[in-house]
Every structure is written in structure tokens, then in C-alpha cells.
Design a protein around this motif. Structure first.
Motif, PDB file in Angstrom:
ATOM      1  N   ARG A 149       0.822  -1.214   0.000  1.00  0.00           N
ATOM      2  CA  ARG A 149       0.000   0.000   0.000  1.00  0.00           C
ATOM      3  C   ARG A 149       0.855   1.263   0.000  1.00  0.00           C
TER       4      ARG A 149
ATOM      5  N   ARG B 164      -4.899   1.592  -2.001  1.00  0.00           N
ATOM      6  CA  ARG B 164      -5.876   0.773  -1.276  1.00  0.00           C
ATOM      7  C   ARG B 164      -6.166  -0.465  -2.110  1.00  0.00           C
TER       8      ARG B 164
ATOM      9  N   PHE C 201     -13.669  -2.456  -1.814  1.00  0.00           N
ATOM     10  CA  PHE C 201     -12.342  -2.754  -1.288  1.00  0.00           C
ATOM     11  C   PHE C 201     -12.229  -4.192  -0.797  1.00  0.00           C
TER      12      PHE C 201
ATOM     13  N   GLU D 165      -8.733  -4.630   3.782  1.00  0.00           N
ATOM     14  CA  GLU D 165      -8.274  -3.257   3.577  1.00  0.00           C
ATOM     15  C   GLU D 165      -8.405  -2.415   4.851  1.00  0.00           C
TER      16      GLU D 165
END
Lengths: 401, 254
Positions: A98, B135, B202, B206
Motif C-alpha cells: 500500500r 488501497r 475494497f 483493507e
């Protein structure tokens, strides 16, 4: 214990380590996840203004040592936690994907023995490198007293391995960290220096000293760090203003950590590494501490005013570096530009020279910025102090808001 | 030539270079060069478009002056400076005149400006290499929103192409409606208007990792050293809406 709670405890215990740099490694992405960036990348900045580049955690905060300044000493009653290797890998990989972090900075309290702890660290890093094919930056703390073959193994997996010298003299270390001694730490440094290669600690080693927990002078501290740079080829020495976390009769009681002093030490550290100064230029037995009001380079220039003012159109690179307000970048620009035209004061600003400092120490095309008669110690010193104080007043207002 | 002449290009780098090439050849000193997108209609301007060759001979010629010089020209093109086209015109003009040493002639206003713009673009691109937050989507794609001052999505894509080479990811520039999509060792940057920003689903983990990151971020700060000004200097507020750990501190966020 939940993973959130563990992370809270083990990040909290790791936060006093100043190092978070991720530069100096050329590790490439070998069909896995991640690579190193040679210049280093900051991924965030915490509310104390420090860069967050690496996931900085302890494997465990359990410890058999009892160092007086440390939050995790065995005599403290704090909550203890332990990450499994798999947990560390999961967090690292997911954070890295990320783009939260540049890599992992893993340190640990000492459980059972140095070698046992070291083996646990090796297990974790091996899992990360070999099972998860992680090619990002990894910095580990070597455990003092660990066997050489373990150092060799761990070092071949990571970009940086380091050991903290903690205090500037052996006596101070004996007083505050009875289970440690300097030899154990310098042995690690010696080993890393001898083995350093492309495949072993390729980004070099660093170390850290606590400032203000014992009564050493800045001169003692600088002597220690210069010694570390020269003898063990360290990339960086970090200075960490002492923050009281424990109460102990051997420890000073401070309200505020000595941040200004820490700042001066970093400035001096830079002067020695990038500006070719020697410690004796900056400090001596009569002046063993840095001036809190003026930075070390300006103090030096004021003590050596006979070497100024310098003509910027003629001075050599090394001489330019000695001018307050001129650094390596602007000095190089001066050299490359003046080949083609004569520099005026206006041009210097464009080259990144901090004129409000530099103007007192230079001549531009034979001219001083004001009447030549003003080139004297009192005038320059008073003006520099005045300008710094104007800046400080603005800062104070901002802080109060 | 008169003061109301406005020279138009289609917004691309090559088209702008060609326009400048022709202006230089015809010895025209333009007052205004503008991309089609930024064109504002006003009664007095006299809009001109130069018909152009499609070969990139001029670009190659500029690259020959020096690589550093050409990179700076490109950086100026990427910047959001209002006058970037004119700065580029004069910077190139001087490059043709002085050759590779032009980058050391800071005394010239256009050179100084071009160099400053270039370092601003590269600085922002370097900062964003750290500040971009992906993300994870249900589809295992990683998605990030950005809104940089300068157009650095190309630099960022090159960076993540090496770093996250086995992942699939997208970076969307909200300010320019540019989407960079990477899968299987290649990325493409395309214009996508009206992207449904809130329609993404998502992945199930996440929230968990975003939460862990927030915990880490808050824990790692040392209270006794609090220095918000220093924090803001290094991490300007304009980037905060896109950073997970700063989201509760700004109103508008993605």
C-alpha cells in the motif's frame, strides 16, 4: 493479545530509536515485491516532525537487561508483547504493497540469550526475504554479544545492520547500562566493517548516542562519533536528546529534552562529514560545548574572521564551504556558473546562497555588501544574533496558535 | 505579428516542441502560447495554429545539446506554471544559442526559472513516491488517488513499475483526470473523465491494515518532541486528503 495491541506496544517501545533512514541501498526487485531507493524515501511525517520511512518495531519488548534509561528494562512493570515472524511479515508486506513504508526496521529486547534472540531475528528476516520474496529495505539491530556466525548470517539478509553505542564514554555506559559494555558494541561494528560487501549490509551501519543523560561535554560526544566514523566507517551517528521515561537516582530530571543541543550536534556532525572540519576547529578544552545561540559554522567563522571576507568569484570550493550560508550545493553552483559570467549579489540568491548569513563574510566582485568599515566582529555578531531572534519570535507565535 | 497573436498547441509535449520549433524558425517572438484545454475565448486575441511536421527531429536535436538540458525542458512541460510555454520557448532559444552550458547561465531569467521549475517538479515527484497511498480492491488491484500540483504521474508510474512489478495497480490524478493503469509489466496513462470515485469495492482486509497503519502512525510520535511546524514543512497540507493516516484531520478526503 490482538495484533493491534501488540503493534501499539512494540511500536511504542521502538520509537526512541532515531534512525529511520532508508538510503544507500541499491537492492533491486528480483521478481518479488519491492526494491530499495538509493536516495531513500520518506513516506510520512509524524507529529514530532520526524520522517517515517520504515516500519519501526521491536520483535519483543521483553528484556533480560536492566538499562536505566530504557523503558523496557526488566525492572519496569510494563505490558510485554511478542510478534511471531509470520505476524511481522504480514504487516510488512501489506504495508509495503500500500506504499505506507519503505521497508522494515526490526529491533528487539533480549530474550533468554543474545544468540537465541539473534536466531529469532534471522528466522523472521529469512521468512520475509525467501518466502515472501521481499526486496525492500531492511534495517536490523544486531544484538550485543551475539556470535559472529549469526552476525554473518543476519547481515547477508539485510541492507543495514547496526548496534547502538548508547553513551559517549564507557564509564557512563557502566553506570546506566550495567549489562552492556562498549567492547560488545564495537566488536559488532568491527565485524560489520570487515565483512561489508554488496551482499552484506550494503547500506552500511549506523549508531546512536543518548544526549544529556550523563554529564559528558559536546567535545566528548564529538570525539566519540569521530572515532566511530574513522575507525568503523559508520554511515551515520544519530544523536538522541534524552527523554526521561524512568525515574532513577542515576538519571537527571529534565522537563524538556535538550533538543537544541541535539540540533547543534547534528550540525557539527555534518560539518565534519561534508565540510572537512576537524573537531578541534569547532571545540577545544576551553570551549567544550557548542554555543546555543549561534550554529557551529557561524561560531567558527566569527572566531576566524581573519580568513574573511572571501571573494566569491575567486575562492576555491573548499574555501566557499567555510562561508556560513553556503553549502556543498550552492558552492558547486557558484563554481559552475562563475566560469561564464561574473557573479553579483543578485545572482547569488539564484544559486541558493543564504544571503542573510553569507553577506557578512563575502565580497562580490570586490564589493562588500555595505561600507567596508562594518566588517568587524561586533557588527557581524550582533546582526546575526538579531536576525536569528527575529526568526525565533515568529516561530514562537506559530507554536502558540 | 501583433500583440494579440495566441499560438495554440494540442497539449502534448511533441506538439508544443514543434510549435516552438516553427516559431523559432520563423523568428517570431510569441506573447502567448497556450494549450487547447486552457484556451479562453476573448474578442481581441487572434488565434493561430502552426501546421506541423510529425517527426521528432527537433526533440532529437535538443537531446543532442545535452541530456540534462532536455530533461529540464520536459520538466517545465510537466509543471503547472502559468507561463511554462514561454519559459520553455526562451529556454530552448538560449539552449540553441549557448549549447550545453546554458544550464549554468542562471543570470538569464528564463534559465533560472526553468531550473527552478524543474527542481520543483522533481521534488514533488520524489515526495509523492512516499506519500501515495494505495488501497486494495476486491479484485486485488491497488488503487491510489493523487492531486499533485505538477503532472508527475509519469514519473510515479515508472517508480512503481519497478517497485510493485508483480502487482496490478492504478493511480488516478483527480486534477487532470489522468489514469495510469499497470498490469503485467506495462503501464498506460489515459484520460478518463467522470471516474466514479466512490464505486470501488475494497478487499476484505483493507480496513484492517489501514487501521493498523493509523495505530502505528499515532504511536510512533514522541509527545515530548511535538513539532507540528516541522511536520507541515516536510509534508504540506495539500497532500493530506489522500493520506490514510491524515484523513481525520482534513474535511475532504478520498
Amino acid at each position: 493479545m490482538s495484533i493491534e495491541e501488540k503493534l501499539k506496544i512494540l511500536a511504542d517501545s521502538a520509537k526512541y530509536d532515531a534512525s529511520c533512514s532508508s538510503s544507500g541501498s541499491k537492492r533491486e526487485n528480483n521478481n518479488g515485491l519491492g526494491n530499495a531507493s538509493y536516495s531513500g524515501i520518506c513516506h510520512s511525517f509524524s507529529s514530532d516532525g520526524r520522517c517515517i520511512s520504515l516500519l519501526k518495531i521491536l520483535m519483543t519488548n521483553c528484556c533480560i537487561f536492566d538499562c536505566k534509561y530504557c523503558i523496557n528494562r526488566k525492572s519496569n512493570e510494563v505490558k510485554r508483547a511478542l510478534f511471531t515472524p509470520e505476524e511481522i511479515c504480514q504487516i510488512t508486506i501489506n504495508f509495503y504493497q500500500r506504499n505506507y513504508i519503505e521497508g522494515l526496521f526490526l529491533s528487539s529486547g533480549i530474550i533468554k540469550s543474545s544468540d537465541y534472540t539473534m536466531n529469532k531475528l534471522i528466522e523472521t528476516i529469512t521468512l520475509l526475504r525467501c518466502k515472501y520474496h521481499f526486496n525492500g529495505y531492511i534495517h536490523v539491530k544486531a544484538i550485543p554479544g551475539a556470535s559472529n556466525y549469526l552476525l554473518k548470517k543476519l547481515g547477508s539478509l539485510v541492507d543495514r545492520m547496526s548496534a547502538n553505542i548508547e553513551l559517549p564514554t564507557n564509564n557512563a555506559l557502566k553506570l546506566l547500562a550495567p549489562d552492556k559494555n562498549q567492547d560488545k558494541v564495537t566488536n559488532i561494528m568491527q565485524f560489520i566493517k570487515e565483512n561489508k560487501s554488496k551482499n552484506f549490509v550494503n547500506a552500511g551501519q549506523s549508531s546512536q548516542m543518548i544526549i544529556g543523560a550523563t554529564n559528558e561535554s559536546d567535545l566528548n560526544i564529538m570525539q566519540m562519533s569521530t572515532n566511530l566514523y574513522n575507525q568503523y566507517h559508520l554511515k551515520r551517528v544519530f544523536y538522541s536528546a534524552y527523554i526521561p521515561v524512568n525515574k532513577d537516582r542515576f538519571l537527571p530530571s529534565l522537563k524538556m529534552p535538550p533538543l537544541k543541543r541535539e540540533h547543534r550536534l547534528y550540525q557539527a556532525d555534518w560539518l565534519i562529514r561534508y565540510y572537512h572540519y576537524k573537531i578541534n576547529d569547532l571545540l577545544d578544552d576551553n570551549h567544550p560545548n557548542f554555543d546555543i545561540l549561534l550554529d557551529p559554522k557561524t561560531s567558527w567563522a566569527l572566531r576566524n574572521l581573519n580568513q574573511f571576507p572571501l571573494e566569491v568569484n575567486k575562492a576555491s570550493y573548499n574555501d566557499l564551504l567555510k562561508v556560513p550560508g553556503i553549502g556543498p550545493t550552492s558552492a558547486k553552483k557558484i563554481i559552475s556558473n562563475r566560469k561564464y559570467y561574473t557573479l553579483e549579489y543578485n545572482d547569488l540568491k539564484k544559486l541558493g546562497v543564504i544571503l542573510k548569513r553569507a553577506k557578512y563574510f563575502i565580497l562580490c566582485n570586490g564589493k562588500y555588501f555595505t561600507n567596508n568599515n562594518y566588517f568587524n566582529l561586533n557588527f557581524i555578531k550582533n546582526n546575526l544574533l538579531l536576525e536569528d531572534n527575529i526568526d525565533k519570535k515568529v516561530q514562537l507565535c506559530l507554536f502558540n496558535e | 505579428m501583433n500583440d494579440f497573436d495566441v499560438y495554440l498547441y494540442d497539449g502534448s509535449f511533441n506538439n508544443l516542441l514543434n510549435t516552438i520549433e516553427i516559431l523559432i524558425k520563423e523568428k517570431i517572438k510569441p506573447i502567448k502560447i497556450v494549450s487547447e484545454e486552457c484556451l479562453e475565448n476573448d474578442l481581441f486575441s487572434n488565434i493561430k495554429k502552426k501546421t506541423l511536421s510529425i517527426d521528432n527531429y527537433f526533440a532529437k536535436y535538443l537531446k543532442n545539446i545535452s541530456n540534462d538540458f532536455f530533461k529540464i525542458v520536459y520538466d517545465v512541460y510537466l509543471s503547472d506554471n502559468q507561463n511554462k510555454e514561454l519559459i520553455m520557448y526562451y529556454f530552448i532559444l538560449n539552449g540553441l544559442k549557448y549549447g550545453s552550458k546554458v544550464i549554468y547561465l542562471r543570470k538569464l531569467k528564463c534559465v533560472n526559472e526553468a531550473l527552478n521549475i524543474s527542481s520543483y517538479v522533481r521534488r514533488e515527484s520524489h515526495k509523492l513516491k512516499g506519500f501515495v497511498r494505495f488501497r486494495k480492491l476486491e479484485t486485488n488491484f491497488f488503487l491510489a488517488f493523487i492531486s499533485p500540483t505538477n503532472n508527475v504521474i509519469g514519473y510515479l508510474s515508472n517508480h512503481f513499475k519497478k517497485r510493485l512489478s508483480n502487482e496490478s495497480w492504478m493511480i488516478y490524478d483527480l486534477k487532470r483526470d489522468l489514469l495510469s493503469i499497470y498490469t503485467k509489466n506495462k503501464f498506460m496513462i489515459i484520460k478518463v473523465k467522470d471516474l466514479e470515485k466512490n464505486n470501488f469495492k475494497f478487499s476484505s482486509d483493507e480496513l484492517e491494515f489501514a487501521n493498523l497503519w493509523n495505530i502505528f502512525y499515532k504511536t510512533i510520535a514522541i509527545k515530548q518532541r511535538t513539532n507540528k511546524r516541522c511536520q507541515m514543512n516536510f509534508m504540506p497540507k495539500k497532500y493530506w486528503p489522500y493520506m490514510i493516516e491524515m484523513r481525520d484531520l482534513v474535511e475532504k478526503s478520498y
